[in-house]
Design a protein around this motif. Sequence first.
Motif, PDB file in Angstrom:
ATOM      1  N   ASP A 282      36.852  42.910  29.462  1.00 37.19           N
ATOM      2  CA  ASP A 282      36.618  41.810  30.608  1.00 37.19           C
ATOM      3  C   ASP A 282      36.010  42.803  31.975  1.00 37.19           C
ATOM      4  O   ASP A 282      35.199  42.124  32.565  1.00 37.19           O
ATOM      5  CB  ASP A 282      37.970  41.338  30.848  1.00 37.19           C
ATOM      6  CG  ASP A 282      37.938  40.126  31.883  1.00 37.19           C
ATOM      7  OD1 ASP A 282      36.759  39.485  32.026  1.00 37.19           O
ATOM      8  OD2 ASP A 282      38.931  39.788  32.417  1.00 37.19           O
TER       9      ASP A 282
ATOM     10  N   HIS B 236      32.414  42.276  33.680  1.00 38.52           N
ATOM     11  CA  HIS B 236      32.161  41.981  35.200  1.00 38.52           C
ATOM     12  C   HIS B 236      31.312  42.708  35.815  1.00 38.52           C
ATOM     13  O   HIS B 236      30.375  42.162  36.461  1.00 38.52           O
ATOM     14  CB  HIS B 236      33.604  42.065  35.792  1.00 38.52           C
ATOM     15  CG  HIS B 236      34.974  41.125  35.520  1.00 38.52           C
ATOM     16  ND1 HIS B 236      35.960  41.422  35.792  1.00 38.52           N
ATOM     17  CD2 HIS B 236      34.686  40.066  34.997  1.00 38.52           C
ATOM     18  CE1 HIS B 236      36.968  40.398  34.915  1.00 38.52           C
ATOM     19  NE2 HIS B 236      36.027  39.484  34.713  1.00 38.52           N
TER      20      HIS B 236
ATOM     21  N   HIS C   3      30.847  34.850  31.117  1.00 40.36           N
ATOM     22  CA  HIS C   3      31.989  34.179  31.364  1.00 40.36           C
ATOM     23  C   HIS C   3      31.649  32.718  31.400  1.00 40.36           C
ATOM     24  O   HIS C   3      32.610  31.861  30.892  1.00 40.36           O
ATOM     25  CB  HIS C   3      32.253  34.524  32.806  1.00 40.36           C
ATOM     26  CG  HIS C   3      33.177  35.596  32.826  1.00 40.36           C
ATOM     27  ND1 HIS C   3      32.608  36.971  32.564  1.00 40.36           N
ATOM     28  CD2 HIS C   3      34.521  35.839  33.177  1.00 40.36           C
ATOM     29  CE1 HIS C   3      33.502  37.939  32.823  1.00 40.36           C
ATOM     30  NE2 HIS C   3      34.943  37.071  33.020  1.00 40.36           N
TER      31      HIS C   3
ATOM     32  N   HIS D 287      40.841  35.068  27.216  1.00 41.08           N
ATOM     33  CA  HIS D 287      39.612  35.275  28.021  1.00 41.08           C
ATOM     34  C   HIS D 287      38.933  36.664  27.552  1.00 41.08           C
ATOM     35  O   HIS D 287      37.842  36.765  27.443  1.00 41.08           O
ATOM     36  CB  HIS D 287      40.288  35.492  29.515  1.00 41.08           C
ATOM     37  CG  HIS D 287      39.097  36.092  30.513  1.00 41.08           C
ATOM     38  ND1 HIS D 287      38.144  34.808  30.805  1.00 41.08           N
ATOM     39  CD2 HIS D 287      38.750  37.035  31.163  1.00 41.08           C
ATOM     40  CE1 HIS D 287      37.305  35.532  31.649  1.00 41.08           C
ATOM     41  NE2 HIS D 287      37.714  36.687  31.939  1.00 41.08           N
TER      42      HIS D 287
ATOM     43  N   ASN E 148      35.222  36.821  25.828  1.00 44.88           N
ATOM     44  CA  ASN E 148      34.267  37.518  26.472  1.00 44.88           C
ATOM     45  C   ASN E 148      33.479  38.539  25.263  1.00 44.88           C
ATOM     46  O   ASN E 148      32.189  38.418  25.389  1.00 44.88           O
ATOM     47  CB  ASN E 148      34.668  38.390  27.724  1.00 44.88           C
ATOM     48  CG  ASN E 148      34.688  37.511  28.869  1.00 44.88           C
ATOM     49  OD1 ASN E 148      34.374  36.357  29.009  1.00 44.88           O
ATOM     50  ND2 ASN E 148      35.488  38.229  29.872  1.00 44.88           N
TER      51      ASN E 148
HETATM   52 ZN    ZN Z   1      36.706  37.829  33.228  1.00 41.61          ZN
END
Ligand code: ZN
Length: 353
Positions: free
Chosen positions: A188, A192, A255, A269, A273
């Motif tokens: 994650d 990002h 996302h 999540h 991803n």
């Molecule tokens: Zn995230």
Amino acid sequence: MVSRVVFGRGSFNQLNEILSPKRLNTKAPFIFLVDDVFKGNAWLTSRIPLSYEDKLLYISAAEEPKTSQVDALVEEIILTHKERPSGIIGIGGGTLLDLAKAVSIMLTNKGESKDYQGWDLVKNPAIYHVGIPTISGTGAEVSRTTILTGPQRKLGINSDHTPFDQVILDPELTQGVPKDQWFYTGMDCYVHCIESLNGTYLNAFSQSYGEKALALCKEIFLEGSLDVQESADKLMMASWHGGMSIAYSQVGVAHAMSYGLSYLLGVKHGVGNCIVFEHLEEYYPEGVAMYKAMREKHNISIPQNICANLTDKEFDIMIDVSLSLEPLWENAIGKNWKNIITRQKLKELYQKM
Ligand code: ZN
Ligand code: NAD
């Protein structure tokens, strides 16, 4: 931004010292929302300082936070205590951190939490709230959002009142994280960085944090020269920097699409991803290549064919959720994104997952 932060192995021991001056009175409790993975874990729970009417609530992270869950927690807190709490303390991963943020906001703002999903809709400052991550990657410890699944959408409560007043970063707390989950939540952070650094919203503020987080991710997931403790310490800081990077820019394609998976199928999540990122070479060629090298190095398996049996109606639901996240698409593709990201395009991508 988070106004106070401590970092270091063992810093969790300072919790009592940090909270005591913030106690409003003996009837205004501290409410600890703790991931139920720590139930029976005396090493952690014996260090949670409970006095007067303080309450420790164990909460499962099996599902991502829902607006209805936040509203029910707020109601329970209001009904069981005579006074507003002195503070809300979230101990866990992104799930528990987001719950703590949302509950602290909804204790001082009228109505239901679904009404605040969006940007800058929160009117009143939240109750004092503290975040203590026990797994690294989401950046939820530092961000100005709390991501909730509501009746209509999965969307954050993004506001200046959302960030924690205090964060305790103690990498020791992440020691029990299972390997797959370590990778998913770590990715994650990696995603990002890639989405922020390759986005049209990029600026010097976001870039400086994003580049640092990306360098740390490479060290942790690719180079393999760190010992276990160094790796955990650095991943905690990578998560922080990754979160800071998107605070002043946005995330992107992965996302926007993983929110669709999570809304319809309840995919969490981090792994969501990863599932999406496998298929995004077209948008992030270098980022996806490096991600695949990391996944292979750690021998992690990613769920396949999760969209194999979906109906057209179900694809439409995911596409609607995804397309509603306009700032994410604008960041990823640019102002003319609507000409490029068609429903058909998204359907073809989802069909590969
Ligand atoms: Zn995230
Ligand atoms: P999580 O909080 O759901 O936890 C994942 C799993 O790890 C759970 O089973 C949990 O019990 C377990 N776990 C956590 N700490 C552990 C420990 N020390 N030892 C053993 N097991 C442990 O996962 P996450 O990836 O941290 O968070 C995902 C959530 O974060 C999603 O709801 C997502 O929407 C949210 N999120 C929020 C932001 C934000 O800025 N607010 C950003 C990204 C993601």
